[in-house]
Write a protein that holds these residues in place. Structure first.
Motif, PDB file in Angstrom:
ATOM      1  N   ALA A  78       0.827  -1.206   0.000  1.00 26.64           N
ATOM      2  CA  ALA A  78       0.000   0.000   0.000  1.00 26.64           C
ATOM      3  C   ALA A  78       0.864   1.260   0.000  1.00 26.64           C
ATOM      4  CB  ALA A  78      -0.927  -0.013   1.214  1.00 26.64           C
ATOM      5  N   ILE A  79       1.943   1.241   0.773  1.00 23.03           N
ATOM      6  CA  ILE A  79       2.859   2.396   0.799  1.00 23.03           C
ATOM      7  C   ILE A  79       3.443   2.612  -0.591  1.00 23.03           C
ATOM      8  CG2 ILE A  79       5.082   3.249   1.660  1.00 23.03           C
ATOM      9  CD1 ILE A  79       4.524   1.704   4.274  1.00 23.03           C
ATOM     10  N   ASN A  80       3.805   1.501  -1.224  1.00 26.73           N
ATOM     11  CA  ASN A  80       4.407   1.572  -2.548  1.00 26.73           C
ATOM     12  C   ASN A  80       3.418   2.088  -3.597  1.00 26.73           C
ATOM     13  OD1 ASN A  80       6.748   1.062  -4.184  1.00 26.73           O
ATOM     14  ND2 ASN A  80       5.635  -0.649  -5.080  1.00 26.73           N
ATOM     15  N   ALA A  81       2.176   1.597  -3.513  1.00 23.49           N
ATOM     16  CA  ALA A  81       1.157   2.024  -4.480  1.00 23.49           C
ATOM     17  C   ALA A  81       0.868   3.517  -4.336  1.00 23.49           C
ATOM     18  CB  ALA A  81      -0.125   1.212  -4.289  1.00 23.49           C
ATOM     19  N   ASP A  82       0.736   3.984  -3.100  1.00 25.97           N
ATOM     20  CA  ASP A  82       0.471   5.408  -2.877  1.00 25.97           C
ATOM     21  C   ASP A  82       1.682   6.256  -3.257  1.00 25.97           C
ATOM     22  OD1 ASP A  82      -2.066   4.871  -2.047  1.00 25.97           O
ATOM     23  OD2 ASP A  82      -1.663   5.100   0.095  1.00 25.97           O
ATOM     24  N   GLY A  83       2.868   5.714  -3.060  1.00 29.83           N
ATOM     25  CA  GLY A  83       4.081   6.434  -3.437  1.00 29.83           C
ATOM     26  C   GLY A  83       4.166   6.629  -4.944  1.00 29.83           C
ATOM     27  N   MET A  84       3.736   5.615  -5.679  1.00 36.65           N
ATOM     28  CA  MET A  84       3.754   5.719  -7.139  1.00 36.65           C
ATOM     29  C   MET A  84       2.780   6.808  -7.595  1.00 36.65           C
ATOM     30  SD  MET A  84       3.763   2.471  -9.740  1.00 36.65           S
ATOM     31  CE  MET A  84       4.357   1.440  -8.421  1.00 36.65           C
ATOM     32  N   GLN A  85       1.615   6.862  -6.934  1.00 32.30           N
ATOM     33  CA  GLN A  85       0.632   7.907  -7.224  1.00 32.30           C
ATOM     34  C   GLN A  85       1.199   9.298  -6.934  1.00 32.30           C
ATOM     35  OE1 GLN A  85      -3.392   7.808  -7.342  1.00 32.30           O
ATOM     36  NE2 GLN A  85      -2.625   6.406  -8.879  1.00 32.30           N
ATOM     37  N   ALA A  86       1.941   9.400  -5.839  1.00 35.12           N
ATOM     38  CA  ALA A  86       2.508  10.698  -5.439  1.00 35.12           C
ATOM     39  C   ALA A  86       3.489  11.205  -6.494  1.00 35.12           C
ATOM     40  CB  ALA A  86       3.195  10.570  -4.077  1.00 35.12           C
ATOM     41  N   GLY A  87       4.170  10.274  -7.164  1.00 30.73           N
ATOM     42  CA  GLY A  87       5.008  10.644  -8.285  1.00 30.73           C
ATOM     43  C   GLY A  87       6.417  11.104  -7.942  1.00 30.73           C
TER      44      GLY A  87
END
Ligand code: ZN
Length: 149
Positions: A78-87
Protein backbone atom coordinates in the motif's frame (compact mmCIF):
# COMPACT_ATOMS: atom_id res chain seq x y z
CA UNK A 1 56.75 11.00 7.89
CA UNK A 2 53.71 11.66 5.77
CA UNK A 3 52.93 7.97 5.71
CA UNK A 4 53.16 7.69 9.48
CA UNK A 5 50.65 10.50 9.89
CA UNK A 6 48.08 8.81 7.69
CA UNK A 7 48.44 5.59 9.68
CA UNK A 8 47.75 7.53 12.86
CA UNK A 9 44.66 9.07 11.29
CA UNK A 10 43.43 5.61 10.35
CA UNK A 11 43.96 4.29 13.87
CA UNK A 12 42.03 7.24 15.28
CA UNK A 13 39.11 6.41 13.00
CA UNK A 14 39.12 2.73 13.98
CA UNK A 15 39.21 3.44 17.70
CA UNK A 16 35.92 5.33 17.73
CA UNK A 17 33.47 4.05 20.36
CA UNK A 18 31.93 0.70 19.40
CA UNK A 19 28.37 1.99 19.63
CA UNK A 20 29.04 4.48 16.87
CA UNK A 21 29.33 1.60 14.45
CA UNK A 22 26.34 -0.36 15.72
CA UNK A 23 23.68 2.32 15.36
CA UNK A 24 24.21 2.82 11.66
CA UNK A 25 24.45 0.82 8.49
CA UNK A 26 25.34 1.51 4.88
CA UNK A 27 23.33 -0.12 2.13
CA UNK A 28 24.20 0.01 -1.54
CA UNK A 29 21.88 0.10 -4.51
CA UNK A 30 23.09 -0.39 -8.07
CA UNK A 31 22.03 -0.11 -11.70
CA UNK A 32 20.87 -3.76 -11.68
CA UNK A 33 18.04 -3.17 -9.19
CA UNK A 34 19.88 -4.72 -6.29
CA UNK A 35 20.37 -3.79 -2.67
CA UNK A 36 23.51 -5.39 -1.22
CA UNK A 37 21.73 -6.21 2.07
CA UNK A 38 18.77 -8.56 2.41
CA UNK A 39 18.15 -7.84 6.08
CA UNK A 40 18.98 -5.33 8.79
CA UNK A 41 18.79 -5.80 12.55
CA UNK A 42 18.47 -2.62 14.61
CA UNK A 43 19.89 -3.00 18.14
CA UNK A 44 17.27 -1.88 20.63
CA UNK A 45 19.96 -0.05 22.62
CA UNK A 46 20.12 2.56 19.86
CA UNK A 47 17.98 5.70 20.26
CA UNK A 48 18.33 6.39 16.60
CA UNK A 49 19.60 4.26 13.76
CA UNK A 50 21.04 5.87 10.66
CA UNK A 51 20.83 4.22 7.28
CA UNK A 52 23.09 5.58 4.56
CA UNK A 53 22.02 4.63 1.06
CA UNK A 54 24.75 4.70 -1.57
CA UNK A 55 23.84 4.44 -5.23
CA UNK A 56 26.86 2.73 -6.75
CA UNK A 57 25.52 2.85 -10.29
CA UNK A 58 25.88 5.42 -13.05
CA UNK A 59 22.28 5.98 -14.14
CA UNK A 60 20.39 9.09 -13.11
CA UNK A 61 17.55 9.30 -10.62
CA UNK A 62 14.92 9.75 -13.35
CA UNK A 63 15.65 6.33 -14.85
CA UNK A 64 17.26 4.37 -12.00
CA UNK A 65 16.36 6.29 -8.87
CA UNK A 66 16.68 4.56 -5.51
CA UNK A 67 15.40 5.43 -2.08
CA UNK A 68 15.05 3.67 1.26
CA UNK A 69 11.48 3.43 2.53
CA UNK A 70 10.61 1.56 5.73
CA UNK A 71 7.25 0.34 6.96
CA UNK A 72 5.54 -2.71 8.39
CA UNK A 73 5.84 -5.63 5.97
CA UNK A 74 2.03 -5.77 5.89
CA UNK A 75 1.91 -2.13 4.69
CA UNK A 76 4.60 -2.33 2.03
CA UNK A 77 2.34 -2.84 -0.99
CA UNK A 78 0.00 0.00 0.00
CA UNK A 79 2.86 2.40 0.80
CA UNK A 80 4.41 1.57 -2.55
CA UNK A 81 1.16 2.02 -4.48
CA UNK A 82 0.47 5.41 -2.88
CA UNK A 83 4.08 6.43 -3.44
CA UNK A 84 3.75 5.72 -7.14
CA UNK A 85 0.63 7.91 -7.22
CA UNK A 86 2.51 10.70 -5.44
CA UNK A 87 5.01 10.64 -8.28
CA UNK A 88 8.56 11.76 -8.87
CA UNK A 89 8.02 15.22 -7.39
CA UNK A 90 7.43 13.52 -4.03
CA UNK A 91 10.29 11.04 -4.47
CA UNK A 92 7.59 8.36 -4.82
CA UNK A 93 6.55 8.62 -1.17
CA UNK A 94 3.12 9.94 -0.22
CA UNK A 95 3.45 13.07 1.92
CA UNK A 96 2.84 12.50 5.65
CA UNK A 97 2.00 8.83 5.14
CA UNK A 98 1.56 7.56 8.72
CA UNK A 99 2.53 4.03 7.64
CA UNK A 100 5.99 5.21 6.58
CA UNK A 101 8.45 4.89 9.47
CA UNK A 102 11.38 6.35 7.53
CA UNK A 103 11.98 7.44 3.95
CA UNK A 104 15.07 8.85 2.32
CA UNK A 105 15.14 11.12 -0.68
CA UNK A 106 15.46 9.59 -4.13
CA UNK A 107 19.01 9.51 -5.46
CA UNK A 108 20.76 8.66 -8.69
CA UNK A 109 24.08 7.01 -9.55
CA UNK A 110 27.08 8.22 -7.58
CA UNK A 111 24.95 9.89 -4.92
CA UNK A 112 24.30 8.97 -1.31
CA UNK A 113 21.81 10.00 1.34
CA UNK A 114 21.23 9.24 5.00
CA UNK A 115 17.90 8.67 6.72
CA UNK A 116 17.27 8.26 10.43
CA UNK A 117 15.06 5.47 11.77
CA UNK A 118 13.24 6.41 14.99
CA UNK A 119 14.02 3.24 16.95
CA UNK A 120 11.27 3.97 19.49
CA UNK A 121 8.70 3.35 16.75
CA UNK A 122 9.92 -0.21 16.16
CA UNK A 123 8.31 -3.06 18.07
CA UNK A 124 10.09 -6.26 19.03
CA UNK A 125 8.78 -9.21 17.06
CA UNK A 126 7.19 -7.08 14.33
CA UNK A 127 8.20 -7.60 10.72
CA UNK A 128 9.34 -4.54 8.82
CA UNK A 129 10.33 -4.23 5.19
CA UNK A 130 12.55 -1.65 3.57
CA UNK A 131 12.30 -1.12 -0.14
CA UNK A 132 12.87 1.26 -3.05
CA UNK A 133 9.60 2.92 -4.08
CA UNK A 134 10.76 3.95 -7.57
CA UNK A 135 8.13 2.46 -9.92
CA UNK A 136 8.86 -1.20 -10.57
CA UNK A 137 11.73 -1.52 -8.11
CA UNK A 138 10.01 -2.70 -4.92
CA UNK A 139 9.43 -6.22 -6.18
CA UNK A 140 13.15 -6.93 -6.11
CA UNK A 141 14.72 -4.05 -4.19
CA UNK A 142 13.62 -4.92 -0.68
CA UNK A 143 14.75 -6.53 2.54
CA UNK A 144 13.54 -7.21 6.03
CA UNK A 145 14.27 -5.19 9.13
CA UNK A 146 13.69 -6.11 12.75
CA UNK A 147 14.41 -4.82 16.20
CA UNK A 148 17.17 -6.92 17.73
CA UNK A 149 18.14 -7.65 21.31
ZN1 ZN B 1 15.27 1.96 -7.04
Amino acid sequence: MKRKLSVLALLAAISMPAWAGECEVTIEGNDALQFNLKSIVVPKACDRFNVTLEHTGKLGRQVMGHNFVLGLTADQMAINADGMQAGAASDYVKADDPRVIAASKLIGGGESTTVEIPVGKLEAGASYTYFCSFPGHAAVMKGTLELGG
